[in-house]
Design an enzyme around this catalytic site. Structure first.
Site, PDB file in Angstrom:
ATOM      1  N   LYS A 176      24.006  66.340  79.328  1.00 21.02           N
ATOM      2  CA  LYS A 176      22.692  66.615  78.743  1.00 21.02           C
ATOM      3  C   LYS A 176      21.621  65.796  79.470  1.00 21.02           C
ATOM      4  CE  LYS A 176      20.223  66.400  74.337  1.00 21.02           C
ATOM      5  NZ  LYS A 176      20.293  66.202  72.898  1.00 21.02           N
ATOM      6  N   GLU A 204      29.834  57.686  83.543  1.00 22.07           N
ATOM      7  CA  GLU A 204      31.154  58.282  83.787  1.00 22.07           C
ATOM      8  C   GLU A 204      31.023  59.602  84.542  1.00 22.07           C
ATOM      9  OE1 GLU A 204      30.031  57.082  80.945  1.00 22.07           O
ATOM     10  OE2 GLU A 204      31.606  56.077  79.802  1.00 22.07           O
ATOM     11  N   GLY A 235      24.455  66.625  71.779  1.00 19.84           N
ATOM     12  CA  GLY A 235      25.606  66.796  72.670  1.00 19.84           C
ATOM     13  C   GLY A 235      26.842  67.290  71.936  1.00 19.84           C
ATOM     14  N   ARG A 236      27.105  66.722  70.777  1.00 18.79           N
ATOM     15  CA  ARG A 236      28.331  67.079  70.037  1.00 18.79           C
ATOM     16  C   ARG A 236      28.218  68.429  69.331  1.00 18.79           C
ATOM     17  NH1 ARG A 236      25.695  62.609  68.278  1.00 18.79           N
ATOM     18  NH2 ARG A 236      24.856  62.524  66.164  1.00 18.79           N
ATOM     19  N   GLU A 245      30.398  60.320  65.217  1.00 20.58           N
ATOM     20  CA  GLU A 245      29.143  59.977  65.901  1.00 20.58           C
ATOM     21  C   GLU A 245      27.959  60.433  65.030  1.00 20.58           C
ATOM     22  OE1 GLU A 245      27.752  61.577  69.922  1.00 20.58           O
ATOM     23  OE2 GLU A 245      28.710  59.719  70.534  1.00 20.58           O
ATOM     24  N   HIS A 305      56.660  64.305  61.818  1.00 18.76           N
ATOM     25  CA  HIS A 305      57.717  63.422  62.289  1.00 18.76           C
ATOM     26  C   HIS A 305      57.154  62.107  62.810  1.00 18.76           C
ATOM     27  CE1 HIS A 305      60.851  66.473  61.827  1.00 18.76           C
ATOM     28  NE2 HIS A 305      59.861  67.308  62.055  1.00 18.76           N
ATOM     29  N   LYS A 320      26.905  50.668  76.507  1.00 17.53           N
ATOM     30  CA  LYS A 320      26.675  51.311  77.817  1.00 17.53           C
ATOM     31  C   LYS A 320      25.852  50.392  78.720  1.00 17.53           C
ATOM     32  CE  LYS A 320      26.122  56.088  76.226  1.00 17.53           C
ATOM     33  NZ  LYS A 320      25.186  57.207  76.144  1.00 17.53           N
TER      34      LYS A 320
END
Ligand code: F6P
Length: 541
Positions: free
Chosen positions: A206, A212, A267-268, A353, A384, A504
């Site tokens: 965005k 990253e 963004g999410r 978030e 399990h 960040k």
């Protein structure tokens, strides 16, 4: 503004919880034969059975009254109409506009956002079709067979989750890989075995400023140039998805090959727009639009259904019920579908978030607990691993079970066995097994306490006819709106994420200390300074 916890509806719920806490689901079912029918609701293709919750008709009445007190109806209208409900960033929250039907108008802040959305969708569709048909080729003229999406958070989790979920709809011989982590193992592993001539990179960010993503994108660019021996190859192998054209151009991607979105899409909440480009290339524009139609069905349901029959409202209110009145810390999401293996991870960003906040929208500290911790694994693997704690542990973990009636492909009755497991688990969690029942089976007295299944463990069961693009859209929209309901009750801004910023900035500041030859001088604290020294020793610096 008074805190919601001061409202009489909150007090009424607290009193009601005290009365209900000692009751168990066996009793609630026994005394109310109409319970299941009444506590089942449908929305589009989704059917929710919420009868296995520690709630009665009275509970739901009180929760709905709380929603009214919190002004939920007005807040829903405010979101859909584009009011700036993201107050800390002064932005509209309009992910619902990403799936507006063609022809429907929506003007916000003087801009025809519906027209903008459809213009981008049309460009995406045309581009996806060119790649799928082989008309868009790589630099050496070969068709594209792999799309690598480079992005992180909302620019990764949505398309990665949906690509996996819709794997059976990938129909043009183009597969996707997703690179997100700045750990070099991620990109090195994902590039392994790829043919640069046939690989297209979609750089999704965005802001186009995320460390990253930009670092991985640079590594990918160098890999491509090394393989093809010509920097001019980049324009055929790199496209971008972003809101920031300037940074895209600075990176060296032709903005003709950029697909945009807007600051009113978090963004999410973005993979049903341009962030879904890699997914669209894999499944095609038509299937992508079917997914948007699914989102839209739930948007309409959320906007118009009475709260008592409104699936996101009911599920959001039950989340508040357990978080604030039973002290539950977490919520498990347990899809009985291998294809939804990334769904819990996707939901973690969407929910945590959004609602992991400790101040209200007006800046005052919250009083209630907020932000359920979401986690989960697909059934039956989870059974399990951690279900022991769900069944017999000391913590209350409300859980959402998600199942599908029809598999894409069945083998040897496996799908019915999968579903039988889902049903067995929710029944065992709700009704358990008493000491008397266990003793009656001849169990030695000393072992009986170990085998007691307390039951009374609340679950929602969402049953869906089949996992398709449309039903995936419905499921995602359901959870988007659950987040909204909870955030509205808590009075928080569910659409900012300031809490991720400090780390960040500090990482950028710390990076030089890790590589420098000089002794670390500016570590932020003594522990971090010592760890920097130790790290450098281990790396021989
Ligand atoms: O660090 C959190 C975050 O800002 C998320 O909200 C976002 O989805 C992610 O980083 C990636 O941001 P961008 O798409 O700008 O690269």
């Amino acid at each position: 503004m008074a805190d919601i916890t001061e409202a009489p509806e909150w007090t009424a719920l607290a009193e009601h919880q005290a009365a209900l806490a000692g009751r168990n689901l066996r009793e609630l079912f026994a005394e109310d034969p109409g319970r299941v029918e009444r506590m089942t609701v449908t929305a589009g293709d989704l059917c929710l059975d919420y009868s296995k919750h520690r709630a009665t008709a009275e509970t739901l009445g009180l929760l709905v009254a709380l929603a009214e007190r919190a002004g939920l109806r007005d807040r829903i209208a405010a979101m859909f109409s584009g009011e700036h409900i993201n107050v800390s960033e002064d932005r509209a929250v309009l992910h619902t506009a990403l799936r507006l039907p063609p022809g429907e108008a929506l003007t916000v802040d003087g801009q025809d956002v519906a027209a903008d959305v459809h213009a981008v969708l049309d460009r995406m569709s045309r581009f996806a079709e060119r790649v799928r048909s082989g008309e868009w080729t790589g630099f050496t003229g070969k068709r594209i067979t792999t799309v690598v999406n480079i992005g992180i958070g909302g620019s990764d989790l949505g398309p990665a989750m949906a690509y996996e979920a819709l794997h059976d709809y990938v129909d043009a011989g183009i597969s996707c890989r997703f690179v997100s982590n700045i750990d070099p193992a991620d990109i090195v592993g994902k590039l392994a075995g790829l043919d640069a001539e046939q690989t297209l990179f979609v750089i999704s960010s965005k802001t186009f400023g995320t460390l990253e993503t930009l670092t991985n994108a640079k590594v990918a660019r160098q890999w491509l140039i090394d393989a093809l021996g010509d920097g001019k190859a980049v324009s055929r192998h790199f496209v971008a998805v972003s809101t920031n054209a300037e940074r895209v151009a600075d990176f060296g991607i032709d903005t003709d090959n950029m697909f945009g979105f807007w600051d009113w899409v978090g963004g999410r909440y973005s993979f049903d727009g341009a962030i879904g480009l890699s997914l669209m290339i894999a499944i095609g524009g038509e299937a992508f639009r079917e997914m948007l139609a699914g989102f839209r069905v739930i948007d309409e349901h959320f906007r118009t259904a009475p709260f008592e029959a409104n699936m996101p409202v009911l599920m959001g209110l039950l989340g508040v019920w357990y978080t604030d009145f039973f002290g539950a810390q977490t919520r498990a999401v347990l899809p009985y579908s291998q294809r939804l293996s990334r769904f819990p991870a996707y939901l973690q960003q969407l929910t945590m978030e959004s609602n992991g906040k400790s101040v209200r929208a007006d800046g005052a500290p919250v009083v209630a607990q907020t932000g359920e911790i979401f986690w989960g694994e697909p059934g039956t693997n989870g059974q399990h691993a951690f279900y022991q704690l769900l069944h017999q542990g000391t913590r209350l973990v409300p859980a959402d079970f998600i199942g599908f009636a029809e598999p894409f492909e069945d083998r040897a009755g496996m799908h019915d066995l999968l579903t039988a497991n889902l049903l067995a688990q929710t029944s065992a969690l709700a009704f358990g097994k008493t000491a008397d029942e266990i003793a009656a089976e001849g169990t030695p007295a000393a072992v009986v306490p170990h085998k007691v299944m307390p039951g009374n463990r609340p679950t929602s069961t969402i049953l869906v006819p089949k996992l398709t693009p449309k039903t995936l859209g419905e499921l995602v929209a359901l959870y988007e709106h659950i987040v909204f309901v909870e955030g509205s009750i808590w009075g928080i801004d569910s659409f900012d994420q300031w809490g991720v910023e400090l780390g960040k900035v500090m990482a950028q500041d710390l990076a030089p200390a890790l590589t420098s030859e000089e002794p670390p001088t500016d570590a932020p604290d003594a522990s971090t300074a010592a760890l920097v020294r130790r790290y450098r020793e281990m790396r021989g610096r």
